[in-house]
Design a protein around this motif. Structure first.
Motif, PDB file in Angstrom:
ATOM      1  N   ALA A  96     -13.774 -23.166 -25.362  1.00  0.00           N
ATOM      2  CA  ALA A  96     -12.428 -23.647 -25.676  1.00  0.00           C
ATOM      3  C   ALA A  96     -12.439 -25.140 -25.976  1.00  0.00           C
ATOM      4  O   ALA A  96     -11.739 -25.615 -26.881  1.00  0.00           O
ATOM      5  CB  ALA A  96     -11.468 -23.330 -24.527  1.00  0.00           C
ATOM      6  N   GLU A  97     -13.247 -25.887 -25.233  1.00  0.00           N
ATOM      7  CA  GLU A  97     -13.370 -27.331 -25.496  1.00  0.00           C
ATOM      8  C   GLU A  97     -14.016 -27.586 -26.856  1.00  0.00           C
ATOM      9  O   GLU A  97     -13.614 -28.499 -27.588  1.00  0.00           O
ATOM     10  CB  GLU A  97     -14.180 -27.982 -24.390  1.00  0.00           C
ATOM     11  CG  GLU A  97     -13.441 -28.043 -23.052  1.00  0.00           C
ATOM     12  CD  GLU A  97     -14.357 -28.367 -21.885  1.00  0.00           C
ATOM     13  OE1 GLU A  97     -15.563 -28.621 -22.132  1.00  0.00           O
ATOM     14  OE2 GLU A  97     -13.873 -28.368 -20.738  1.00  0.00           O
TER      15      GLU A  97
ATOM     16  N   ARG B 144     -16.495 -26.345 -12.557  1.00  0.00           N
ATOM     17  CA  ARG B 144     -15.038 -26.463 -12.427  1.00  0.00           C
ATOM     18  C   ARG B 144     -14.411 -25.145 -11.990  1.00  0.00           C
ATOM     19  O   ARG B 144     -13.472 -25.119 -11.190  1.00  0.00           O
ATOM     20  CB  ARG B 144     -14.427 -26.940 -13.754  1.00  0.00           C
ATOM     21  CG  ARG B 144     -14.874 -28.331 -14.166  1.00  0.00           C
ATOM     22  CD  ARG B 144     -13.996 -28.914 -15.259  1.00  0.00           C
ATOM     23  NE  ARG B 144     -13.942 -28.105 -16.456  1.00  0.00           N
ATOM     24  CZ  ARG B 144     -14.774 -28.226 -17.481  1.00  0.00           C
ATOM     25  NH1 ARG B 144     -15.764 -29.123 -17.442  1.00  0.00           N
ATOM     26  NH2 ARG B 144     -14.635 -27.480 -18.563  1.00  0.00           N
ATOM     27  N   SER B 145     -14.927 -24.048 -12.501  1.00  0.00           N
ATOM     28  CA  SER B 145     -14.414 -22.734 -12.104  1.00  0.00           C
ATOM     29  C   SER B 145     -14.672 -22.472 -10.628  1.00  0.00           C
ATOM     30  O   SER B 145     -13.787 -22.009  -9.890  1.00  0.00           O
ATOM     31  CB  SER B 145     -15.061 -21.638 -12.957  1.00  0.00           C
ATOM     32  OG  SER B 145     -14.684 -20.360 -12.509  1.00  0.00           O
TER      33      SER B 145
ATOM     34  N   GLY C 173     -18.350 -26.432 -16.997  1.00  0.00           N
ATOM     35  CA  GLY C 173     -17.300 -25.439 -16.896  1.00  0.00           C
ATOM     36  C   GLY C 173     -17.496 -24.519 -15.710  1.00  0.00           C
ATOM     37  O   GLY C 173     -16.533 -24.171 -15.009  1.00  0.00           O
TER      38      GLY C 173
ATOM     39  N   ASP D 163      -6.755 -22.727 -22.192  1.00  0.00           N
ATOM     40  CA  ASP D 163      -6.831 -23.499 -20.950  1.00  0.00           C
ATOM     41  C   ASP D 163      -6.152 -22.744 -19.816  1.00  0.00           C
ATOM     42  O   ASP D 163      -6.690 -22.647 -18.700  1.00  0.00           O
ATOM     43  CB  ASP D 163      -6.154 -24.856 -21.134  1.00  0.00           C
ATOM     44  CG  ASP D 163      -6.961 -25.799 -22.008  1.00  0.00           C
ATOM     45  OD1 ASP D 163      -8.157 -25.518 -22.227  1.00  0.00           O
ATOM     46  OD2 ASP D 163      -6.386 -26.800 -22.484  1.00  0.00           O
ATOM     47  N   GLU D 164      -4.980 -22.221 -20.091  1.00  0.00           N
ATOM     48  CA  GLU D 164      -4.255 -21.476 -19.059  1.00  0.00           C
ATOM     49  C   GLU D 164      -4.987 -20.200 -18.685  1.00  0.00           C
ATOM     50  O   GLU D 164      -5.065 -19.833 -17.506  1.00  0.00           O
ATOM     51  CB  GLU D 164      -2.843 -21.133 -19.555  1.00  0.00           C
ATOM     52  CG  GLU D 164      -2.021 -20.362 -18.541  1.00  0.00           C
ATOM     53  CD  GLU D 164      -0.608 -20.089 -19.031  1.00  0.00           C
ATOM     54  OE1 GLU D 164      -0.348 -18.955 -19.480  1.00  0.00           O
ATOM     55  OE2 GLU D 164       0.222 -21.014 -18.964  1.00  0.00           O
TER      56      GLU D 164
ATOM     57  N   ALA E 190     -14.390 -21.803 -20.841  1.00  0.00           N
ATOM     58  CA  ALA E 190     -13.790 -23.144 -20.847  1.00  0.00           C
ATOM     59  C   ALA E 190     -14.527 -24.073 -21.805  1.00  0.00           C
ATOM     60  O   ALA E 190     -13.902 -24.865 -22.536  1.00  0.00           O
ATOM     61  CB  ALA E 190     -13.791 -23.720 -19.434  1.00  0.00           C
TER      62      ALA E 190
ATOM     63  N   ALA F  95      -8.198 -19.603 -18.694  1.00  0.00           N
ATOM     64  CA  ALA F  95      -9.334 -19.890 -17.812  1.00  0.00           C
ATOM     65  C   ALA F  95      -8.861 -20.082 -16.376  1.00  0.00           C
ATOM     66  O   ALA F  95      -9.506 -19.606 -15.420  1.00  0.00           O
ATOM     67  CB  ALA F  95     -10.078 -21.128 -18.309  1.00  0.00           C
ATOM     68  N   ASP F  96      -7.721 -20.757 -16.199  1.00  0.00           N
ATOM     69  CA  ASP F  96      -7.171 -20.934 -14.849  1.00  0.00           C
ATOM     70  C   ASP F  96      -6.743 -19.596 -14.247  1.00  0.00           C
ATOM     71  O   ASP F  96      -6.991 -19.322 -13.062  1.00  0.00           O
ATOM     72  CB  ASP F  96      -5.966 -21.878 -14.896  1.00  0.00           C
ATOM     73  CG  ASP F  96      -6.353 -23.313 -15.216  1.00  0.00           C
ATOM     74  OD1 ASP F  96      -7.531 -23.657 -15.045  1.00  0.00           O
ATOM     75  OD2 ASP F  96      -5.470 -24.076 -15.651  1.00  0.00           O
TER      76      ASP F  96
ATOM     77  N   GLY G 294      -5.373 -23.572 -28.213  1.00  0.00           N
ATOM     78  CA  GLY G 294      -5.975 -24.423 -27.191  1.00  0.00           C
ATOM     79  C   GLY G 294      -5.315 -24.340 -25.829  1.00  0.00           C
ATOM     80  O   GLY G 294      -5.976 -24.021 -24.823  1.00  0.00           O
ATOM     81  N   PRO G 295      -3.999 -24.602 -25.729  1.00  0.00           N
ATOM     82  CA  PRO G 295      -3.347 -24.501 -24.418  1.00  0.00           C
ATOM     83  C   PRO G 295      -3.378 -23.093 -23.839  1.00  0.00           C
ATOM     84  O   PRO G 295      -3.451 -22.926 -22.615  1.00  0.00           O
ATOM     85  CB  PRO G 295      -1.905 -24.943 -24.714  1.00  0.00           C
ATOM     86  CG  PRO G 295      -1.988 -25.739 -25.962  1.00  0.00           C
ATOM     87  CD  PRO G 295      -3.099 -25.132 -26.752  1.00  0.00           C
TER      88      PRO G 295
END
Length: 490
Positions: free
Chosen positions: A302-303, A260-261, A257, A216-217, A299, A219-220, A212-213
């Protein structure tokens, strides 16, 4: 006492674990068993023993396992050892210690939910491994995902003083030696406890939580690479239109998502020369324009995976299930976790789409860098783009569904989800995507070396960090690892 720098100790209660709990223990937090959890485990044990004393046919207790599920167990102590040794069939490289610790705490918390029928002593044995930092050597090949039996057997072997352990220095020592050094005593298993140590999807679930983390990273990082690539390309050609990332484009899907991107890319490029106007192509390549939509899809998958792991942490993943409320022992298939597996499969498909766009942008940047390579001023090997092409090939392969394979292991074991394989493959796919994005970022930084253009408030420090990586030199491996760290802010 908690080790220096370790997260705050976790107290196992009768409530399910959260993903944050699993992550904390994987990172080194100590574990305690709360009074309510200890009481629930004891009641569960009493219910199991009631069934045994009644002479009920209890799988893994009064009856044998698998195809022998109708055969009576004659001698319990010998049977417990036989079960563990017979299931210790995994081979391969050591599973990451973070995943091993995650799997142990998942199993421990499942005991506290009351479905396992073990003594509190078994839970204490797992606590001892976590608290003393004893990490069993768990080979990474051997689970079909209907409980990670062979992988769990590697932990159970250490609990009884067999098997092997990986030290902090990476050496492998015997389980007996590691327990003695830690001041722990091998556990003598009693009725049903061998199966309870094995009968869990804890490796697939723990590994999925750890993904999960990372997602998240990732996607950033993907958004950062798009912003870098936009500036690098626009420094060498008429391009870099910011229209595809504007609020107008995403007004209909605010909060998604993709939205947000796009917001993240716009924020990175605040103050950039791209806002100055000037000559622009009518449209940039789709690998630039569609990035928010593709990154948003990752994203959101992933959620979905996080939701699936949260749900899986609620489940008493036992067969048979010892139910303390009805005081019954019930056969079931709670260990299957198809939602979790399908979530992992979907994430890998989304990663391929992210990787495809990154590969195409790298190709565009590499073409712009031909004059730099010809003049010997690129600072990075030209064939890094070839390495990226191979990693994209890896990513495509890794996206192939693994959970659709059919299998019959016995007349009663005729279905498998391949959960551990799906989880392990997902981490491999994340690794491949990290490499692809690092290679793209290196190409962008190479094109911006010595450039006088004004960079965005978010991209300028990234370019500076990447250019320090390039100036530091080293081989391609050092460049890619350094770029990965820079993109992640390490």
């Amino acid at each position: 006492m908690a080790r220096a720098g370790a997260p705050r100790p976790l107290t196992i209660a009768t409530d399910p674990l959260t993903a944050e709990d699993v992550l904390a223990v994987a990172a080194g937090a100590d574990v305690r068993i709360g009074a309510a959890a200890r009481a629930r485990i004891a009641v569960s044990r009493a219910v199991l023993l009631e069934a045994v004393e009644r002479g009920d046919a209890v799988y893994g207790s009064t009856r044998r396992l698998g195809a022998g599920a109708d055969d009576v167990v004659d001698e319990q102590a010998a049977f417990q050892l036989q079960v563990i040794r017979n299931h210790a069939g995994a081979i391969g490289d050591a599973v990451d210690p973070l995943i091993v610790r995650a799997a142990i705490v998942v199993r421990l918390a499942q005991f506290a939910l009351g479905g396992s029928g073990v003594r509190p002593d078994v839970a204490d044995a797992l606590v001892g491994l976590l608290t003393k930092g004893v990490v069993p050597f768990v080979p990474d090949r051997g689970s079909v995902g209907m409980a990670d039996l062979a992988l769990n057997a590697a932990i159970a072997q250490v609990v009884i003083g067999e098997g092997a352990v990986v030290t902090d220095e990476g050496d492998v020592v015997s389980g007996a030696e590691a327990l003695a050094d830690a001041g722990l005593v091998p556990l003598e298993l009693e009725t049903h406890e061998a199966l309870s140590l094995l009968n869990t999807n804890a490796f697939a679930l723990g590994s999925a939580v750890l993904a999960g983390p990372r997602l998240d990273e990732l996607a950033d990082v993907a958004d950062r690479c798009v912003a870098l690539a936009l500036e690098a390309a626009a420094a060498h050609r008429p391009s870099g239109d910011l229209g595809p990332y504007s609020a107008t484009v995403f007004a209909d899907v605010e909060g998604s998502g993709a939205w947000r991107s796009a917001v993240a890319i716009r924020d990175l490029l605040q103050g950039s020369f791209l806002h100055d106007g000037g000559e622009r192509r009518t449209q940039d390549e789709l690998s630039f324009r569609c990035a928010p939509q593709v990154h948003g899809a990752l994203a959101e998958r992933a959620e979905d995976l996080v939701d699936a792991t949260d749900d899986a942490l609620l489940v008493r993943a036992e067969n048979p299930l010892v139910d303390v409320e009805t005081r019954t022992v019930v056969p079931n298939g709670n260990f299957a976790s198809p939602d979790l597996v399908i979530g992992l499969e979907a994430v890998r498909i989304a990663l391929v789409h992210v990787g495809r766009l990154s590969g195409r942008r790298t190709a565009a940047l590499s073409a712009l860098a031909r004059p730099l390579r010809a003049a010997g001023r690129a600072g990075i090997p030209g064939l890094l783009a070839y390495t990226g092409a191979e990693r994209l090939n890896d990513l495509r392969r890794l996206a192939a569904p693994v959970s659709l394979d059919d299998i019959v292991l016995s007349e009663v074991e005729d279905y498998a989800t391949w959960g551990w394989t799906a989880a392990r493959t997902t981490h491999d796919a994340i690794d491949a995507t990290v490499d692809l994005l690092a290679i793209e970022a290196l190409h962008a930084a190479s094109l911006l070396r010595g450039s006088e253009v004004r960079l965005g408030g978010g991209t300028a420090p990234l370019v500076a960090a990447l250019q320090r990586v390039i100036e530091r030199g080293g081989g391609a491996e050092e460049l890619v690892r350094g770029a990965s760290d820079a993109l992640a802010g390490d």
